[in-house]
Design an enzyme around this catalytic site. Structure first.
Site, mmCIF file in Angstrom:
data_model
loop_
_atom_site.group_PDB
_atom_site.id
_atom_site.type_symbol
_atom_site.label_atom_id
_atom_site.label_comp_id
_atom_site.label_asym_id
_atom_site.label_seq_id
_atom_site.Cartn_x
_atom_site.Cartn_y
_atom_site.Cartn_z
ATOM 1 N N MET A 1 27.535 -17.798 10.161
ATOM 2 C CA MET A 1 26.713 -17.938 11.296
ATOM 3 C C MET A 1 27.671 -17.390 12.474
ATOM 4 S SD MET A 1 24.052 -19.343 10.336
ATOM 5 C CE MET A 1 22.926 -19.476 11.726
ATOM 6 N N HIS B 1 19.647 -11.591 4.793
ATOM 7 C CA HIS B 1 18.590 -12.178 5.906
ATOM 8 C C HIS B 1 17.366 -12.581 5.496
ATOM 9 C CE1 HIS B 1 17.749 -12.807 9.982
ATOM 10 N NE2 HIS B 1 16.447 -12.247 9.863
HETATM 11 C C1 GRF Z 1 19.806 -17.745 3.497
HETATM 12 O O1 GRF Z 1 18.517 -17.841 3.871
HETATM 13 C C2 GRF Z 1 20.402 -16.485 4.198
HETATM 14 O O2 GRF Z 1 19.646 -15.375 3.931
HETATM 15 C C3 GRF Z 1 20.494 -16.859 5.697
HETATM 16 O O3 GRF Z 1 21.290 -17.993 5.679
HETATM 17 C C4 GRF Z 1 21.052 -18.678 4.533
HETATM 18 C C5 GRF Z 1 22.301 -19.194 3.681
HETATM 19 O O4 GRF Z 1 21.815 -19.995 2.509
HETATM 20 N N1 GRF Z 1 21.379 -15.541 6.227
HETATM 21 P P1 GRF Z 1 23.109 -20.291 1.748
HETATM 22 O O5 GRF Z 1 24.141 -21.055 2.141
HETATM 23 O O6 GRF Z 1 23.350 -19.186 0.999
HETATM 24 O O7 GRF Z 1 22.381 -21.403 0.743
#
Ligand code: GRF
Length: 193
Positions: free
Chosen positions: A95, A114
C-alpha cells in the site's frame, strides 16, 4: 535432463502490506519445478501484516521497513534488495507508492496486481466504485510498475462477470480467486514460458 541445466530461477522479492493471499499463491507457484522464479525475500511496510506469517511458514527471509520517512526507507530497502541479488519485484497488496527514483533503479523489473480491469478504476476501493457505476464486468490486471499509479504496461488481464446481487465483498472474493491464477500466469508470460 540436459534441457534443465543452466535454468536459473529469478530471485524475487514480494512486497506486501496485509493479508498476503497473493504472496501465498506466488510462493506455491515458485515451488513448481519449471517456475521461472524463486522467492527469496518478503518486504513489508507493516509489522502486523498477516502475510508475514506466511513468510514464517515457508521460511523465507522477511524485512519490515518503516515508511514514515519514505526516502530513508527506500534507501535501506534498495540496499537490502541488492544484497539479496533480487532480480524481480512483485507488489502484492503493497500500500505504498514507490518513488520515481526507486522505480528507475529497478526499471522493468517491478510488477503489480490490481483488482480491476485497468486502465479503469485505478487506486483504492475499486469494487465499490465498479458496482456504483453498474458495470457488467470487472476483473484483475497484472502490469509493470511505472511512476504513475496503476498505469504501467499491462501484461495480462482476467475478466469476471458481475451478478445482479453482487456486493463489494462477493466481487472481491470472485476477483481474488482469479488474481491467484493471473499473477503466476503473467510471470510465466514475461519469461516466455
Ligand atoms: C489484492 O486484491 C490486490 O489486487 C491488491 O491488494 C489486494 C491484496 O490482497 N493490490 P492479498 O494481501 O494478496 O490477499
Amino acid at each position: 535432463m540436459a534441457l534443465l541445466t543452466g535454468f536459473k530461477k529469478k530471485k524475487t522479492a514480494v512486497f506486501i502490506s496485509g493479508r498476503g493471499s497473493n504472496l501465498k499463491s506466488l510462493l506455491k507457484f515458485s515451488k513448481i519445478n519449471k517456475s521461472p522464479i524463486s522467492i527469496n525475500l518478503i518486504i513489508s511496510d507493516n509489522n502486523y501484516a498477516k502475510g508475514l506469517n506466511i513468510a514464517k511458514i515457508f521460511r523465507i527471509k522477511k524485512k519490515v521497513f518503516n515508511f514514515k520517512k519514505p526516502k530513508l526507507a527506500e534507501n535501506k530497502l534498495i540496499i537490502e534488495l541488492k544484497k539479496n541479488d533480487i532480480e524481480l519485484i512483485c507488489l502484492a497488496g503493497f500500500m505504498r507508492i514507490l518513488s520515481k527514483n526507486f522505480i528507475q533503479k529497478f526499471n522493468g523489473k517491478i510488477l503489480n496486481i490490481h483488482p480491476s480491469l485497468l486502465p479503469k478504476y485505478k487506486g483504492i476501493n475499486t469494487h465499490e466504485r465498479v458496482l456504483k457505476n453498474k458495470e457488467k464486468f470487472s476483473g484483475c490486471t497484472v502490469h509493470y510498475v511505472s511512476h504513475k499509479l496503476d498505469s504501467g504496461k499491462i501484461i495480462l488481464q482476467k475478466k469476471v462477470k458481475i451478478n445482479q446481487k453482487e456486493t463489494p465483498k462477493t466481487l472481491s472474493v470472485k476477483v481474488l480467486k482469479e488474481e491467484h491464477k493471473l499473477y503466476p500466469e503473467a510471470i510465466s508470460k514475461i519469461f516466455n514460458l
